[in-house]
Design an enzyme around this catalytic site. Structure first.
Site, PDB file in Angstrom:
ATOM      1  N   ASN A  32      26.479  44.542  45.233  1.00  0.00           N
ATOM      2  CA  ASN A  32      26.738  45.805  44.531  1.00  0.00           C
ATOM      3  C   ASN A  32      27.488  45.572  43.216  1.00  0.00           C
ATOM      4  OD1 ASN A  32      29.291  45.123  45.377  1.00  0.00           O
ATOM      5  ND2 ASN A  32      29.606  46.921  46.690  1.00  0.00           N
ATOM      6  N   GLU A  64      35.472  46.451  44.236  1.00  0.00           N
ATOM      7  CA  GLU A  64      34.277  47.207  44.565  1.00  0.00           C
ATOM      8  C   GLU A  64      33.955  48.238  43.475  1.00  0.00           C
ATOM      9  OE1 GLU A  64      32.444  46.124  46.871  1.00  0.00           O
ATOM     10  OE2 GLU A  64      33.185  46.479  48.905  1.00  0.00           O
ATOM     11  N   HIS A  87      30.219  43.634  42.866  1.00  0.00           N
ATOM     12  CA  HIS A  87      31.653  43.372  42.961  1.00  0.00           C
ATOM     13  C   HIS A  87      31.982  41.939  42.555  1.00  0.00           C
ATOM     14  CE1 HIS A  87      31.258  42.386  47.544  1.00  0.00           C
ATOM     15  NE2 HIS A  87      31.474  41.248  46.924  1.00  0.00           N
ATOM     16  N   ASP A  94      40.552  36.401  46.810  1.00  0.00           N
ATOM     17  CA  ASP A  94      40.703  37.471  47.790  1.00  0.00           C
ATOM     18  C   ASP A  94      40.833  36.942  49.214  1.00  0.00           C
ATOM     19  OD1 ASP A  94      38.105  36.531  47.909  1.00  0.00           O
ATOM     20  OD2 ASP A  94      37.166  38.410  47.339  1.00  0.00           O
TER      21      ASP A  94
HETATM   22  C1  GLP Z   1      32.270  38.169  49.026  1.00  0.00           C
HETATM   23  C2  GLP Z   1      33.376  37.654  48.128  1.00  0.00           C
HETATM   24  C3  GLP Z   1      32.927  37.571  46.675  1.00  0.00           C
HETATM   25  C4  GLP Z   1      31.564  36.918  46.591  1.00  0.00           C
HETATM   26  C5  GLP Z   1      30.571  37.739  47.351  1.00  0.00           C
HETATM   27  C6  GLP Z   1      29.141  37.220  47.258  1.00  0.00           C
HETATM   28  O1  GLP Z   1      32.225  39.536  49.103  1.00  0.00           O
HETATM   29  N1  GLP Z   1      34.557  38.446  48.197  1.00  0.00           N
HETATM   30  O2  GLP Z   1      33.895  36.844  45.937  1.00  0.00           O
HETATM   31  O3  GLP Z   1      31.165  36.780  45.245  1.00  0.00           O
HETATM   32  O4  GLP Z   1      30.978  37.716  48.722  1.00  0.00           O
HETATM   33  O5  GLP Z   1      28.895  36.295  48.250  1.00  0.00           O
HETATM   34  P1  GLP Z   1      27.636  35.381  48.365  1.00  0.00           P
HETATM   35  O6  GLP Z   1      27.869  34.264  47.417  1.00  0.00           O
HETATM   36  O7  GLP Z   1      27.649  34.929  49.784  1.00  0.00           O
HETATM   37  O8  GLP Z   1      26.461  36.201  48.022  1.00  0.00           O
END
Ligand code: GLP
Length: 256
Positions: A137, A144, A139, A68
């Site tokens: 959440n 989402e 995702h 993404d």
């Molecule tokens: C972002 C990314 C996700 C990732 C998420 C969790 O939203 N788009 O791909 O898994 O963050 O991030 P973290 O590893 O910092 O908790």
């Protein structure tokens, strides 16, 4: 089947997950790796860069597709995922940047960019190994919670909770983009192997729901239960009550 590896801490998580990626590259040097951003994979990328430095890994034939990108952030913006990937991994290894793919957050035509991203993944023959973090959440990528699973790459409006959670990496809440472009659930689920990582107590509740709860688009990561080759690497804090009495998974605890 789900294989779960529970590690003592984040450092061991990073090294166990790097083992999975390294063995993929060794077994198939021209692998297509699906890569992720967020804070969770940083330790893995450090490990991979270290192993490259030691001459243990060669990324010369590897291709990558990222999940993404934020809309409106250019490659040189330090909050863009392109910048993140360059800094944490690509600039530290011998991958050819031409072979690293991330959706273009600066596109004027998100629908066109999304369709061409899916075509590109297809033209590479799909993803061999997809690394995933999990949002608070549930995702994955930026898919989402919703009333349906979105199959293809698409533009998404980020939820307030994601904007809030990700704001810790921005100067202020209002700097966080409201939209992103993300690979869909289809390309993720078609990956031949999936490696899901989670660290820390904040992720324990959602990880349990995703792995053992109902399969529902309200918890996008729950679809991963249907994947035939899912490896979960989590530290003790993220996997507090997974035990060997779970019969439908293979469970390993890293103790040494
Ligand atoms: C972002 C990314 C996700 C990732 C998420 C969790 O939203 N788009 O791909 O898994 O963050 O991030 P973290 O590893 O910092 O908790």
């Amino acid at each position: 089947m789900i294989r779960i590896i529970r590690t003592r801490d984040y450092k061991e998580l990073s090294s166990a997950a790097a083992d999975v990626i390294a063995s993929q590259i060794i077994a198939k040097p021209d692998s297509v790796l699906g890569l992720a951003t967020g804070t969770s994979p940083i330790g893995i990328y450090d490990e991979l860069a270290e192993r490259y430095d030691k001459g243990e890994l060669d990324f010369g034939w590897v291709k990558s597709v990222n999940l993404d990108e934020y809309m409106g952030l250019s490659a040189d913006n330090e909050n863009s995922y392109r910048h993140f990937m360059n800094t944490h991994l690509f600039d530290r290894i011998n991958i050819d940047k031409v072979n690293t793919h991330i959706p273009d957050g600066m596109t004027k035509d998100p629908a066109k960019e999304a369709a061409s991203y899916d075509r590109m993944i297809q033209s590479l023959g799909g993803i061999d190994l997809q690394l995933l973090g999990i949002g608070r959440n549930g995702h994955i990528g930026f898919n989402e919670p919703s009333d349906h699973f979105e199959k293809c790459t698409h533009e998404v409006r980020l939820t307030e909770s994601t904007i809030e959670a990700n704001s810790r990496l921005f100067k202020s809440l209002s700097d966080v983009p409201t939209h992103a472009i993300t690979m869909g659930i289809g390309a993720i689920m078609m990956a031949r192997r999936i490696l899901l990582i989670a660290s820390g107590p904040d992720k324990a509740g959602i990880l349990k729901e995703a792995l053992f709860g109902n399969i529902t688009p309200k918890v996008p990561a729950s679809i991963l239960q249907l994947h035939p080759d899912l490896i979960v690497v989590g530290d003790k804090e993220a996997l507090p009550d997974v035990g060997s009495d779970d019969t439908y998974l293979r469970f390993t605890e890293k103790t040494a």
